[in-house]
Design a protein around this motif. Structure first.
Motif, mmCIF file in Angstrom:
data_model
loop_
_atom_site.group_PDB
_atom_site.id
_atom_site.type_symbol
_atom_site.label_atom_id
_atom_site.label_comp_id
_atom_site.label_asym_id
_atom_site.label_seq_id
_atom_site.Cartn_x
_atom_site.Cartn_y
_atom_site.Cartn_z
ATOM 1 N N PHE A 52 -39.165 21.491 12.154
ATOM 2 C CA PHE A 52 -40.580 21.761 11.881
ATOM 3 C C PHE A 52 -41.346 20.462 11.585
ATOM 4 O O PHE A 52 -42.398 20.493 10.964
ATOM 5 C CB PHE A 52 -40.721 22.712 10.686
ATOM 6 N N THR A 53 -40.800 19.344 12.042
ATOM 7 C CA THR A 53 -41.436 18.058 11.763
ATOM 8 C C THR A 53 -41.593 17.238 13.036
ATOM 9 O O THR A 53 -40.956 17.505 14.053
ATOM 10 C CB THR A 53 -40.583 17.237 10.768
ATOM 11 N N ASP A 60 -40.103 8.463 8.300
ATOM 12 C CA ASP A 60 -39.868 9.737 7.624
ATOM 13 C C ASP A 60 -40.442 10.897 8.445
ATOM 14 O O ASP A 60 -41.509 10.759 9.063
ATOM 15 C CB ASP A 60 -40.530 9.737 6.241
ATOM 16 N N PRO A 61 -39.742 12.043 8.448
ATOM 17 C CA PRO A 61 -40.267 13.220 9.161
ATOM 18 C C PRO A 61 -41.601 13.674 8.579
ATOM 19 O O PRO A 61 -41.796 13.658 7.364
ATOM 20 C CB PRO A 61 -39.179 14.276 8.957
ATOM 21 N N VAL A 62 -42.508 14.076 9.469
ATOM 22 C CA VAL A 62 -43.823 14.575 9.051
ATOM 23 C C VAL A 62 -43.940 16.031 9.479
ATOM 24 O O VAL A 62 -43.784 16.354 10.660
ATOM 25 C CB VAL A 62 -44.962 13.749 9.688
ATOM 26 N N PHE A 63 -44.192 16.911 8.523
ATOM 27 C CA PHE A 63 -44.261 18.342 8.807
ATOM 28 C C PHE A 63 -45.379 18.636 9.812
ATOM 29 O O PHE A 63 -46.509 18.202 9.645
ATOM 30 C CB PHE A 63 -44.506 19.121 7.517
ATOM 31 N N ASN A 64 -45.039 19.375 10.885
ATOM 32 C CA ASN A 64 -46.055 19.764 11.868
ATOM 33 C C ASN A 64 -45.973 21.242 12.228
ATOM 34 O O ASN A 64 -46.411 21.664 13.305
ATOM 35 C CB ASN A 64 -45.951 18.909 13.132
ATOM 36 N N GLY A 65 -45.395 22.038 11.335
ATOM 37 C CA GLY A 65 -45.360 23.482 11.532
ATOM 38 C C GLY A 65 -44.542 23.902 12.741
ATOM 39 O O GLY A 65 -43.434 23.416 12.971
ATOM 40 N N MET A 262 -31.907 19.117 27.815
ATOM 41 C CA MET A 262 -33.216 18.951 27.178
ATOM 42 C C MET A 262 -33.066 18.335 25.794
ATOM 43 O O MET A 262 -33.873 17.492 25.399
ATOM 44 C CB MET A 262 -33.928 20.306 27.080
ATOM 45 N N LEU A 263 -32.038 18.769 25.054
ATOM 46 C CA LEU A 263 -31.820 18.233 23.710
ATOM 47 C C LEU A 263 -31.548 16.726 23.765
ATOM 48 O O LEU A 263 -32.148 15.948 23.008
ATOM 49 C CB LEU A 263 -30.658 18.971 23.055
ATOM 50 N N TYR A 270 -36.810 9.720 21.563
ATOM 51 C CA TYR A 270 -37.107 9.578 20.136
ATOM 52 C C TYR A 270 -37.970 10.717 19.604
ATOM 53 O O TYR A 270 -38.789 10.537 18.710
ATOM 54 C CB TYR A 270 -37.788 8.234 19.865
ATOM 55 N N ARG A 271 -37.745 11.918 20.153
ATOM 56 C CA ARG A 271 -38.440 13.118 19.671
ATOM 57 C C ARG A 271 -37.403 13.981 18.944
ATOM 58 O O ARG A 271 -37.017 15.045 19.412
ATOM 59 C CB ARG A 271 -39.075 13.864 20.837
ATOM 60 N N TYR A 272 -36.977 13.502 17.793
ATOM 61 C CA TYR A 272 -35.877 14.150 17.088
ATOM 62 C C TYR A 272 -36.273 15.532 16.568
ATOM 63 O O TYR A 272 -35.432 16.443 16.536
ATOM 64 C CB TYR A 272 -35.403 13.268 15.932
#
Length: 304
Positions: A52-53, A60-65, A262-263, A270-272
């Motif tokens: 969800f980030t 750091d991960p940023v929450f994006n719903g 795809m994973l 770099y789209r973890y």
């Protein structure tokens, strides 16, 4: 009265002993529980949370719903990957597992040369999936591959780039695993060998033989092993990567696209967070498959 008191004291002592034994059981289970939490449960929780980030693996991960999931559902590659997974799962269930069960039934009859056939059938299992993918790249090669060379003896002008043209690429990838059902054969064969000889003999006395003996006695008693084989085979298709990455890389177009491809592509870009959303989808699909197959084969029911 004294006898009742003695019996009560004895039951209390036994209960106390059992409780003390439980402490030792829990103590011996503790290392396994720690390893499970550290290397399995904790990573799964992290995958769910970071799905969800927006996360590139460095900051750091940023929450994006639900953004990652929305982008995933709107992706054409994702829908084609699900479609391919469905088709591969059907092939795994009916062809891959079916072939393994047939081989197990034949070996169980112990025909002439069955030990040699069993040994030869098991040889591919010692070769890695990556090695098989490379072997099949040469086997299906249009210029010097064995398959096209043989076909050209019949059709001189035959030309097909199996891994690089549609719809052949899908079937070429499927053939790299479809008939290598060694695990299925071993699991089912083990169950067949555990079927009571007295039961089979009684069935033969009652007139059962051939297909009826297989259909009414052997296959029902192998229900759990066949169901287990289906679960293993279908979940292996969910995580299938080497056979695709080393042959078609998901192409041509998206004809052989899979969730695992795809994973990995998401990680390479770099789209973890997006990659972890795909991982969550794979995890949920695996749980659904486990539940449905368990119900379909009634694996929680006793054969008795």
């Amino acid at each position: 009265m004294k006898e009742k008191l003695a019996s009560l004291r004895g039951s209390r002592a036994a209960s106390s002993l059992e409780r003390s034994n439980y402490k030792w059981i829990y103590l011996f289970l503790l290392p396994t529980l720690i390893v499970f939490v550290m290397f399995y449960a904790a990573p799964i929780v992290q995958v769910f949370l970071t799905s969800f980030t927006k996360w590139d693996g460095f900051t750091d991960p940023v929450f994006n719903g639900l953004t990652n999931y929305v982008n995933l559902v709107n992706s054409r590659s994702f829908m084609l990957a699900l479609q391919n997974l469905l088709y591969w799962s059907l092939l795994a269930t009916f062809v891959h597992v079916g072939f393994g069960v047939v081989v197990a039934l034949v070996l169980f009859q112990k025909p002439h040369g069955w030990k040699l056939a069993r040994a030869v059938f098991m040889i591919p299992n010692v070769i890695s999936a990556a090695a098989w993918a490379m072997i099949y790249r040469f086997f299906f090669n249009n210029d010097f591959g064995v398959l096209n060379t043989v076909i050209r003896f019949i059709i001189p002008d035959f030309t097909v780039q199996w891994f690089y043209s549609s719809p052949w690429a899908f079937w070429a990838v499927a053939l790299t695993w479809m008939f290598y059902a060694v695990i299925v054969t071993l699991v089912v064969l083990g169950d067949l060998m555990n079927v009571s000889g007295e039961l089979l003999e009684a069935a033969r006395i009652d007139g059962a033989s051939g297909w009826r003996l297989i259909k009414d006695i052997q296959l029902p008693l192998c229900r759990n092993s066949i169901g287990t084989s289906v679960i293993v085979s279908v979940t292996a298709r969910i995580a299938m990567y080497e056979q695709i990455a080393l042959t078609t890389a998901g192409g041509p177009g998206n004809d052989t696209m899979s969730l695992s491809i795809m994973l990995v592509n998401g990680i390479m870009d770099y789209r973890y967070g997006y990659a972890n959303a795909i991982g969550v989808v794979m995890f949920v699909i695996g749980l659904v498959v486990l539940f449905l197959i368990n119900k379909a084969f009634r694996m929680d029911e006793s054969d008795v």
